[in-house]
Design an enzyme around this catalytic site. Structure first.
Site, PDB file in Angstrom:
ATOM      1  NE  ARG A  89      14.350  -4.660  -0.912  1.00  0.00           N
ATOM      2  CZ  ARG A  89      14.475  -5.119   0.130  1.00  0.00           C
ATOM      3  NH1 ARG A  89      15.726  -6.192   0.386  1.00  0.00           N
ATOM      4  NH2 ARG A  89      14.154  -4.493   1.310  1.00  0.00           N
ATOM      5  CG  ASP A 146      12.326  -1.778  -0.512  1.00  0.00           C
ATOM      6  OD1 ASP A 146      12.323  -2.565  -1.484  1.00  0.00           O
ATOM      7  OD2 ASP A 146      12.737  -2.230   0.737  1.00  0.00           O
ATOM      8  CG  ASN A 209      14.653 -10.244  11.850  1.00  0.00           C
ATOM      9  OD1 ASN A 209      14.189 -10.628  13.042  1.00  0.00           O
ATOM     10  ND2 ASN A 209      15.937 -10.085  11.522  1.00  0.00           N
ATOM     11  N   GLY A 210      12.216  -7.682  10.003  1.00  0.00           N
ATOM     12  CA  GLY A 210      12.057  -6.356   9.856  1.00  0.00           C
ATOM     13  C   GLY A 210      10.438  -6.369   9.781  1.00  0.00           C
ATOM     14  CD  GLU A 332       3.813 -14.547   3.347  1.00  0.00           C
ATOM     15  OE1 GLU A 332       4.296 -15.786   3.178  1.00  0.00           O
ATOM     16  OE2 GLU A 332       4.498 -13.668   3.138  1.00  0.00           O
ATOM     17  CG  ASN A 333       4.684 -18.890   7.664  1.00  0.00           C
ATOM     18  OD1 ASN A 333       3.989 -19.720   7.104  1.00  0.00           O
ATOM     19  ND2 ASN A 333       5.727 -18.089   7.118  1.00  0.00           N
TER      20      ASN A 333
END
Length: 398
Positions: A89, A146, A209-210, A332-333
């Site tokens: 990455r 990215d 968080n980002g 997602e959560n």
């Protein structure tokens, strides 16, 4: 059958995952933390069980060496020659890298030149690449950027309203981030909808968080919320997101801070943490909001309101909308955040089902009513599998 490593190197960390391709079977994964610091932590997963050691690991080369030794020790590989390729990455590819790239000395040099655009990330990504190239010189190493997915943005989307020469001379433009994740969930959404991606208009919400939002039209990114750096866009855990640039000199004058110190405040002390005064972790804020804490409630309101703006704007940009996708840690959560973001979007044809949304965590699912013209999905992201796929393609391993 090929064994491919997906690597995410930070300045003092190294995250790894070993795949058997093309089956995309995970053979092991692990994390090296506190590289270059006393009491480094090495964790590897063996048959689903985590094994952790604390020791001193001086640099990334030593971390790679240990990772290879541990994989041999636990019988995950017999020999380092079992590995067929590594994928890395890399946060910033500028407008040079429109796709992933096989790493050569020239590519390495170009990644180094792009460090000024991502000073927190690219140097660390490069350390990982160099360590693996040195330890495993006979296999292909691929850089996965990215920013690549967002290089399809048209000029009117990526250009800032500054003198044009600043773009020409210094490369000042919107680059975006989280491209690997946005691409993965958009492609998966098309599969779940059983429609060609070329026909779809999708808004992908990568909320961790980002956080960043992307407009994906016909499988291509046409706009995204992060900008020249990952500081721009929506409110995040500790990052401010968009603000009036005149605030920076104003704060310098009022607080006596340097420009860099103000930027540090915007990067590390703002966002949900700054507004709530509680935490950058949404779980803590949600708990406090439930207890009636006004600042926690305000932080959630601001957070959802900023995402709302992008959804409305991107639906307009694409002249319509077929699907909204939530992904990453929060997307997602957190059923609370999803509900707040989706509230009031019925006028756009978004009819979401509170029962399907409630309690859904980390699972792939539709959360819209069957009659909803716009489908709403939760799709767990898998950036590592995208890295492995591109390593197969660009490393000529297929």
């Amino acid at each position: 059958m090929k064994k491919i490593m997906a690597i995410n190197a930070g300045s003092s960390s190294l995250k790894f995952q070993l795949f058997e391709m093309p089956e995309e079977k995970v053979l092991t994964k692990g994390l090296v933390e506190r590289i270059g610091l006393p009491n480094s932590i090495f964790t590897i997963s063996v048959n689903g069980e985590k094994i952790t050691q604390t020791l001193d690991i001086k640099n990334h080369e030593q971390a790679v060496d240990m990772m290879l030794d541990e994989m041999k020790k636990h019988g995950i590989i017999q020999d380092i020659n079992d590995l067929d390729g590594t994928g890395h990455r890399v946060v910033q590819g500028g407008d040079i890298f429109e796709t992933s790239a096989l790493v050569t000395d020239e590519v390495e040099k170009q990644i180094e030149e792009l460090c000024e655009l991502a000073p927190l990330h690219n140097p660390a990504n490069l350390m990982g690449i160099r360590a693996f190239r040195k330890m495993l010189p006979n296999i292909p190493h691929v850089a996965i950027f990215d920013t690549s997915f967002h290089t399809t943005m048209p000029e009117e989307a990526f250009l800032y309203s500054l003198p044009y020469k600043y773009y020409q001379d210094y490369g000042i433009r919107k680059y975006g981030a989280h491209g690997t994740s946005h691409k993965f969930v958009a492609e998966r959404a098309a599969e779940l909808l059983d429609r060609p991606i070329e026909q779809l208009r999708i808004i992908t919400c990568h909320i961790g968080n980002g956080a960043s939002i992307a407009a994906v039209e016909g499988g291509k990114s046409v706009d995204t919320s992060m900008g020249f750096t990952p500081l721009a866009g929506v409110t995040m855990g500790t990052r401010s997101g968009n603000l009036d640039p005149a605030i920076i000199p104003f704060l310098m004058e009022k607080t006596g801070k340097t420009a860099q110190e103000v930027i540090n405040v915007l990067n590390k002390e703002s966002g949900l943490l700054g507004i709530s005064g509680i935490s950058s972790d949404l779980r803590d804020i949600e708990q406090k909001a439930e207890e009636g804490d006004e600042r926690a409630i305000l932080a959630l309101d601001v957070f959802a309101s900023r995402i709302h703006k992008y959804i409305g704007s991107y639906a307009t940009r694409m002249k319509g909308l077929d699907a909204i996708v939530f992904t990453a840690g929060v997307g997602e959560n957190s059923d609370i955040v999803r509900a707040r973001v989706l509230e009031g979007l019925e006028f756009m044809g978004v009819y979401w089902d509170p029962k399907l949304n409630a309690g859904l965590r980390g699972k792939e699912a539709f959360i819209n009513y069957p009659h909803s013209p716009v489908k709403v999905m939760v799709i767990p992201t898998d950036e590592e599998v995208m890295i492995a796929r591109d390593t197969m393609t660009f490393g000529n391993l297929k």
